[in-house]
Design an enzyme around this catalytic site. Sequence first.
Site, PDB file in Angstrom:
ATOM      1  N   ASP A 185       3.623  54.912  10.735  1.00 26.94           N
ATOM      2  CA  ASP A 185       4.790  54.104  10.352  1.00 26.94           C
ATOM      3  C   ASP A 185       4.630  53.636   8.909  1.00 26.94           C
ATOM      4  O   ASP A 185       3.706  52.895   8.594  1.00 26.94           O
ATOM      5  CB  ASP A 185       4.885  52.905  11.319  1.00 26.94           C
ATOM      6  N   ASN A 207       7.116  51.972   7.006  1.00 28.09           N
ATOM      7  CA  ASN A 207       7.908  50.826   6.549  1.00 28.09           C
ATOM      8  C   ASN A 207       7.798  49.598   7.452  1.00 28.09           C
ATOM      9  O   ASN A 207       8.573  48.664   7.335  1.00 28.09           O
ATOM     10  CB  ASN A 207       9.376  51.228   6.373  1.00 28.09           C
ATOM     11  N   ASP A 238       8.315  48.998  10.721  1.00 25.31           N
ATOM     12  CA  ASP A 238       9.197  48.637  11.840  1.00 25.31           C
ATOM     13  C   ASP A 238       8.584  49.017  13.188  1.00 25.31           C
ATOM     14  O   ASP A 238       9.247  48.925  14.228  1.00 25.31           O
ATOM     15  CB  ASP A 238      10.596  49.271  11.673  1.00 25.31           C
ATOM     16  N   ASP A 259      11.706  71.557  16.095  1.00 26.47           N
ATOM     17  CA  ASP A 259      11.887  71.621  17.541  1.00 26.47           C
ATOM     18  C   ASP A 259      13.378  71.778  17.778  1.00 26.47           C
ATOM     19  O   ASP A 259      14.167  70.923  17.372  1.00 26.47           O
ATOM     20  CB  ASP A 259      11.385  70.297  18.149  1.00 26.47           C
ATOM     21  N   ASP A 319      12.949  74.433  22.866  1.00 30.18           N
ATOM     22  CA  ASP A 319      12.803  73.602  24.067  1.00 30.18           C
ATOM     23  C   ASP A 319      13.382  74.313  25.304  1.00 30.18           C
ATOM     24  O   ASP A 319      14.479  74.873  25.240  1.00 30.18           O
ATOM     25  CB  ASP A 319      13.558  72.287  23.813  1.00 30.18           C
ATOM     26  N   GLU A 344       9.376  77.286  24.637  1.00 31.42           N
ATOM     27  CA  GLU A 344       8.799  76.561  25.773  1.00 31.42           C
ATOM     28  C   GLU A 344       9.440  77.155  27.020  1.00 31.42           C
ATOM     29  O   GLU A 344      10.652  77.069  27.200  1.00 31.42           O
ATOM     30  CB  GLU A 344       9.099  75.058  25.693  1.00 31.42           C
ATOM     31  N   HIS A 367       3.159  66.550  23.824  1.00 26.32           N
ATOM     32  CA  HIS A 367       3.721  65.207  24.023  1.00 26.32           C
ATOM     33  C   HIS A 367       4.147  64.945  25.463  1.00 26.32           C
ATOM     34  O   HIS A 367       4.621  63.854  25.768  1.00 26.32           O
ATOM     35  CB  HIS A 367       4.912  65.035  23.085  1.00 26.32           C
ATOM     36  N   ASP A 368       4.039  65.955  26.344  1.00 23.40           N
ATOM     37  CA  ASP A 368       4.431  65.770  27.742  1.00 23.40           C
ATOM     38  C   ASP A 368       3.237  65.688  28.681  1.00 23.40           C
ATOM     39  O   ASP A 368       3.415  65.509  29.891  1.00 23.40           O
ATOM     40  CB  ASP A 368       5.286  66.962  28.219  1.00 23.40           C
TER      41      ASP A 368
HETATM   42  O1  ISL Z   1       7.067  67.021  31.411  1.00 23.85           O
HETATM   43  C1  ISL Z   1       7.037  68.130  31.831  1.00 23.85           C
HETATM   44  C2  ISL Z   1       5.777  68.885  31.954  1.00 23.85           C
HETATM   45  O2  ISL Z   1       4.886  68.305  32.819  1.00 23.85           O
HETATM   46  C3  ISL Z   1       8.255  68.890  32.213  1.00 23.85           C
HETATM   47  O3  ISL Z   1       8.864  68.522  33.375  1.00 23.85           O
HETATM   48  C4  ISL Z   1       9.177  68.832  31.016  1.00 23.85           C
HETATM   49  O4  ISL Z   1      10.276  68.072  31.271  1.00 23.85           O
HETATM   50  C5  ISL Z   1       9.559  70.226  30.683  1.00 23.85           C
HETATM   51  O5  ISL Z   1       8.376  70.844  30.277  1.00 23.85           O
HETATM   52  C6  ISL Z   1      10.567  70.292  29.543  1.00 23.85           C
HETATM   53  O6  ISL Z   1      10.111  69.623  28.426  1.00 23.85           O
HETATM   54  C7  ISL Z   1      10.885  69.606  27.265  1.00 23.85           C
HETATM   55  O7  ISL Z   1      12.234  69.313  27.504  1.00 23.85           O
HETATM   56  C8  ISL Z   1      12.532  67.997  27.984  1.00 23.85           C
HETATM   57  C9  ISL Z   1      11.837  66.904  27.190  1.00 23.85           C
HETATM   58  O8  ISL Z   1      11.944  65.690  27.887  1.00 23.85           O
HETATM   59  C10 ISL Z   1      10.384  67.223  26.945  1.00 23.85           C
HETATM   60  O9  ISL Z   1       9.800  66.245  26.124  1.00 23.85           O
HETATM   61  C11 ISL Z   1      10.331  68.584  26.306  1.00 23.85           C
HETATM   62  O10 ISL Z   1       9.036  68.954  25.910  1.00 23.85           O
HETATM   63  C12 ISL Z   1      14.029  67.854  27.879  1.00 23.85           C
HETATM   64  O11 ISL Z   1      14.443  68.183  26.577  1.00 23.85           O
HETATM   65 CA    CA Z   2       8.971  53.245  10.460  1.00 23.56          CA
END
Ligand code: ISL
Ligand code: CA
Length: 529
Positions: free
Chosen positions: A20, A22, A24, A97, A190, A243, A312-313
């Site tokens: 970050d 700035n 916030d 993405d 995605d 993905e 990130h998931d």
């Molecule tokens: O989280 C998951 C894997 O364990 C999945 O159910 C996930 O939702 C799936 O892989 C799809 O992910 C992508 O599309 C989603 C978004 O929430 C995720 O962050 C993204 O990586 C919807 O856009």
């Molecule tokens: Ca910021």
Amino acid sequence: MKTFWKENVVYQIYPRSFCDSNGDGIGDIQGIISKLDILKDLGVDILWLSPVYQSPNRDFGYDVSDYLEINPEYGTMEDMDALLLECQKKGLKIIMDLVINHTSDEHPWFIKSKQNDPIYRDYYIWRDQPSNWSGFFSGTTWEKYEDAYYLHLFLKEQPDLNWKNPKVLEETKEIMHFWLKKGVSGFRLDVINIIYKTSLENGKKHIALTGKEHYHSQEGCHEILKTLRQEVMNKYEAFTVGETVLVTVDQANELIHPSRKELDMVFSFEHMEVDQINNKWFKTKFKPQKLIDTLIKWQVGAYWNANYLENHDQPRSVSRFGNDKAYHYESATALIAMLLTLKGTPFIYQGQEIGMKNGEFKTMEDYKDPETHRIESLMRKLHFPKGLRKHLIHKTSRDHARMPIPWTRQGGFSISKPWIQMNTRMKEINVQSQMEDQTSIWHQTRTLISLRKSYSSFSYGSFNVRYHQHGVFVYERILNDEKIEIIINLTGMYKKLNKMIDGNIIWSNQPLDIKMKKIKPYHAIIVKN
Ligand code: ISL
Ligand code: CA
């Protein structure tokens, strides 16, 4: 054939939690710019940015309301241009993405679609009556608006686009050209293998994702990807990584094989499912051998792999596949060594290079991820006891990966309260201390990246399994007369080697006692024969 994306190492940035600038409490583009030198020093080549487009953030950017604008929380288009320029100066590439299965319900297309606009109505999928489908975040996939229902495989604030409408394809082409002309080097697409809905009829009943046979890996999707490849991607020096959820090796090859060339590589999920029963919310004891066997299946079967252990998931790999207590350093470096030496393009997720662990979340308010909240309320409806709910949620929540990067011992992510809590372990696990300590996970990651670049067999060599039993994984990468052997012990136990190590040890995460013929817990060794 030589291609940059076969040689490069990708680093995923989740901008909201990176840095970050700035004050916030929210990570932003200037924050990314301020850390480019560190990323360059680490040795990565390509940065994948999780979505930075305008978004009401119901799913933190995976709900886009304008693909050609930057979310003001992250900065402006000028900041984005500055990031591209700075990256170019430093020899770093960027991929965006691209979320095109759905948009935000606040996207002007959807607003017009709801109003029955003759052009935009068919940008989305409307039906008089819902069918029995269930979505990725649990519950029905149909939301009523006035006298019709629209489809949403994710949140109701993420309506699915209608890929039977050629205008949706035209819009997407324009969006891709816009970013490629700005100089990005490609896209992560995605949930790309579920965008085309062949039919909307009732599906076979499943515990999760009823209806999936109507949209998973459809011929219509292949047609779209072929068009995007021919009419957009082929005009640039860029690549795509799709993905692809629920994908088999054969289905992956149908997308990436050079004879079809729809995508360059895909993220598969089978190796992310080795510690679960039925669905990701029910985790079972992790067996390293199962991970190894699954990786081998994909290493041998897929034409090319996009290798990853985190994103990130997903929960943090050291907490999930390693041992984040007794063998934190050893297991984190062993996992990274494996990631960087398997065949395919390696993707490192922010924080993985310092061995970030899963976090501690005390109350439901500490969780920010909408998926986590939806599943928790479903469990509540099903009368799961509180303790069990807490346990299941904690094992799996996507928020473990979304905790801010601790840049210093004090935090260093933001001067004010971050949008999501910091990891309580930041005093021990932070970038600054690890950069100062030559024996840290950060330094080992740096060494491994540079090793990967010094031997072409890592990028272009064949993959051969030598031994895979009881959690020990031995494989070699061979190109012409260069042969490299990788030995990974994915267990917390001493293991006997089936043969003596012969050749030069070019890297090891712990000292090796050659005479012992045994390797240590989470030992990882790279040998050049
Ligand atoms: O989280 C998951 C894997 O364990 C999945 O159910 C996930 O939702 C799936 O892989 C799809 O992910 C992508 O599309 C989603 C978004 O929430 C995720 O962050 C993204 O990586 C919807 O856009
Ligand atoms: Ca910021």
